[in-house]
Scaffold this active site. Structure first.
Site, PDB file in Angstrom:
ATOM      1  N   HIS A 131       0.801  -1.197  -0.032  1.00  0.00           N
ATOM      2  CA  HIS A 131      -0.158  -0.128   0.105  1.00  0.00           C
ATOM      3  C   HIS A 131       0.982   1.194  -0.107  1.00  0.00           C
ATOM      4  CE1 HIS A 131      -3.504   2.387   0.355  1.00  0.00           C
ATOM      5  NE2 HIS A 131      -3.596   2.161   1.574  1.00  0.00           N
ATOM      6  N   ASP A 219      -2.253  -2.015  12.352  1.00  0.00           N
ATOM      7  CA  ASP A 219      -3.360  -2.039  11.304  1.00  0.00           C
ATOM      8  C   ASP A 219      -4.176  -3.180  11.703  1.00  0.00           C
ATOM      9  OD1 ASP A 219      -4.645  -1.970   8.832  1.00  0.00           O
ATOM     10  OD2 ASP A 219      -3.159  -2.943   7.676  1.00  0.00           O
ATOM     11  N   ARG A 287      -3.255  11.906   2.923  1.00  0.00           N
ATOM     12  CA  ARG A 287      -3.548  11.188   1.907  1.00  0.00           C
ATOM     13  C   ARG A 287      -3.642  12.005   0.732  1.00  0.00           C
ATOM     14  NH1 ARG A 287      -4.895   5.834   2.719  1.00  0.00           N
ATOM     15  NH2 ARG A 287      -4.096   5.768   0.353  1.00  0.00           N
TER      16      ARG A 287
HETATM   17  N1  NVA Z   1      -4.368  -4.155   5.719  1.00  0.00           N
HETATM   18  C1  NVA Z   1      -5.574  -3.432   5.433  1.00  0.00           C
HETATM   19  C2  NVA Z   1      -5.351  -1.766   4.906  1.00  0.00           C
HETATM   20  C3  NVA Z   1      -6.461  -1.015   4.607  1.00  0.00           C
HETATM   21  C4  NVA Z   1      -6.143   0.353   4.276  1.00  0.00           C
HETATM   22  C5  NVA Z   1      -6.156  -4.118   4.266  1.00  0.00           C
HETATM   23  O1  NVA Z   1      -5.640  -4.520   3.254  1.00  0.00           O
HETATM   24  O2  NVA Z   1      -7.579  -4.396   4.208  1.00  0.00           O
HETATM   25  N1   CP Z   2      -6.148   3.556   4.592  1.00  0.00           N
HETATM   26  C1   CP Z   2      -7.065   3.419   3.499  1.00  0.00           C
HETATM   27  O1   CP Z   2      -6.228   3.110   2.343  1.00  0.00           O
HETATM   28  O2   CP Z   2      -8.161   3.465   3.676  1.00  0.00           O
HETATM   29  P1   CP Z   2      -9.281   3.328   2.726  1.00  0.00           P
HETATM   30  O3   CP Z   2      -9.332   1.637   2.598  1.00  0.00           O
HETATM   31  O4   CP Z   2     -10.601   3.930   3.221  1.00  0.00           O
HETATM   32  O5   CP Z   2      -9.004   3.747   1.252  1.00  0.00           O
END
Ligand code: NVA
Ligand code: CP
Length: 301
Positions: A131, A219, A287
């Protein structure tokens, strides 16, 4: 600072370190002076999201509006992707009409396929493995609150997921020490850890990871696509909650970050999330500024 060829952003290491730092610094400038816009014709960003999103989507849409461009938003269900049109064909078709593509998907190889067949830059808006857009905002937020992150001590507590793996790449690029604590069986990819042994340590003890940390990050325990593992993961991660007791081992000035959405009472206690040293709201707001700086970088030509 300008890419001299078609430049994708699938992981942090796709860009030279100096350019990444410049994007983070540019985000801080754009935050103070949001009025910078592209020249005509208006640029278009295609958003192809196969998973839910609040922050990433809003950040891209607002950033493009502020740059006097616009977005076209597609989900797999509402497009032919959900009916089986191959990624190679979809990428060639959409990239013939837009100036940039941001993809949120499951397998990272889907993104790589988009990038292979796209004639415009492809941005990773989150995959199962990485990410990187979130890391731009996290680096910006740390620098705004504490200055240079070089040499800082960062603790990652919890799942060795897409965010953890992005922190591993960021540690090598921005040169901070990353101490990861994950339950057995939920570690990040061994190859990534092995590539960064100078900056990264991996263990199973949250207290050891957090001790003297300048920044503590966690997370969710079950990422998107892992919903069926929720209860199994709650058991495995029971000792990995970031709460006031765990934060007491960190440096007195330590910051707390979470990419959000958070589950209060699971991976983080409500009091840590809402404490003064939690910078999660700044982190979320950044962001937009950091993705705007990234778009400005990728779209200049
Ligand atoms: N690790 C989480 C991040 C969400 C922004 C996911 O992939 O769902
Ligand atoms: N942190 C993040 O990417 O949030 P969303 O899933 O809401 O885009």
């Amino acid at each position: 600072m300008k890419p001299n060829r078609l430049q994708h952003f699938l992981t942090l290491t796709d860009l030279p370190s100096a350019d990444l730092l410049a994007i983070v610094q540019r985000a801080m400038v754009l935050k103070q002076d949001p009025g910078v816009a592209y020249s005509k014709p208006r640029k278009s960003l295609g958003l192809v999201f196969e998973k839910a999103s609040t922050r990433t989507r809003v950040a891209f849409e607002v950033a493009m509006a502020q740059l006097d461009g616009h977005c076209v938003f597609l989900t797999s269900e509402a497009s032919q992707i959900g009916r089986g049109e191959p990624i190679a064909d979809t990428a060639r078709v959409i990239s013939a009409m837009v100036d940039c593509l941001a993809i949120r998907t499951f397998a990272h190889s889907n993104l790589e396929q988009f990038a292979r067949y796209s004639s415009v830059p492809v941005i990773n808006a989150l995959s199962d493995d990485f990410h990187p857009c979130q890391l731009l905002a996290d680096m910006q937020t740390f620098m705004e609150h504490r200055g240079d992150i070089t040499g800082a001590r960062v603790a990652w507590i919890g799942d060795g997921n897409n965010m953890c793996q992005s922190y591993i790449k960021a540690a090598a690029i921005f040169d901070f020490q990353l101490h990861i604590a994950c339950p057995e069986g939920f570690e990040p990819a061994a190859t990534l850890v092995e590539q960064s042994t100078t900056q990264v340590t991996l263990g199973q003890d949250p207290v050891a990871a957090v001790r003297h940390a300048d920044l503590v990050v966690t997370d969710v325990w079950a990422s998107m696509g892992q919903e069926l593992q929720q209860s199994e993961r709650e058991t495995a991660f029971a000792n990995f909650q970031v709460n006031r007791e765990l934060m007491s081992y960190a440096d007195r000035d330590s910051l707390f970050m979470h990419c959000l959405p958070a589950h209060r009472g699971e991976e983080v206690s409500g009091e840590v999330l809402d404490a003064p040293d939690s910078v999660v709201w700044d982190q979320a707001g950044n962001r937009m500024h950091s993705q705007k700086a990234l778009l400005e970088y990728l779209l200049q030509s």
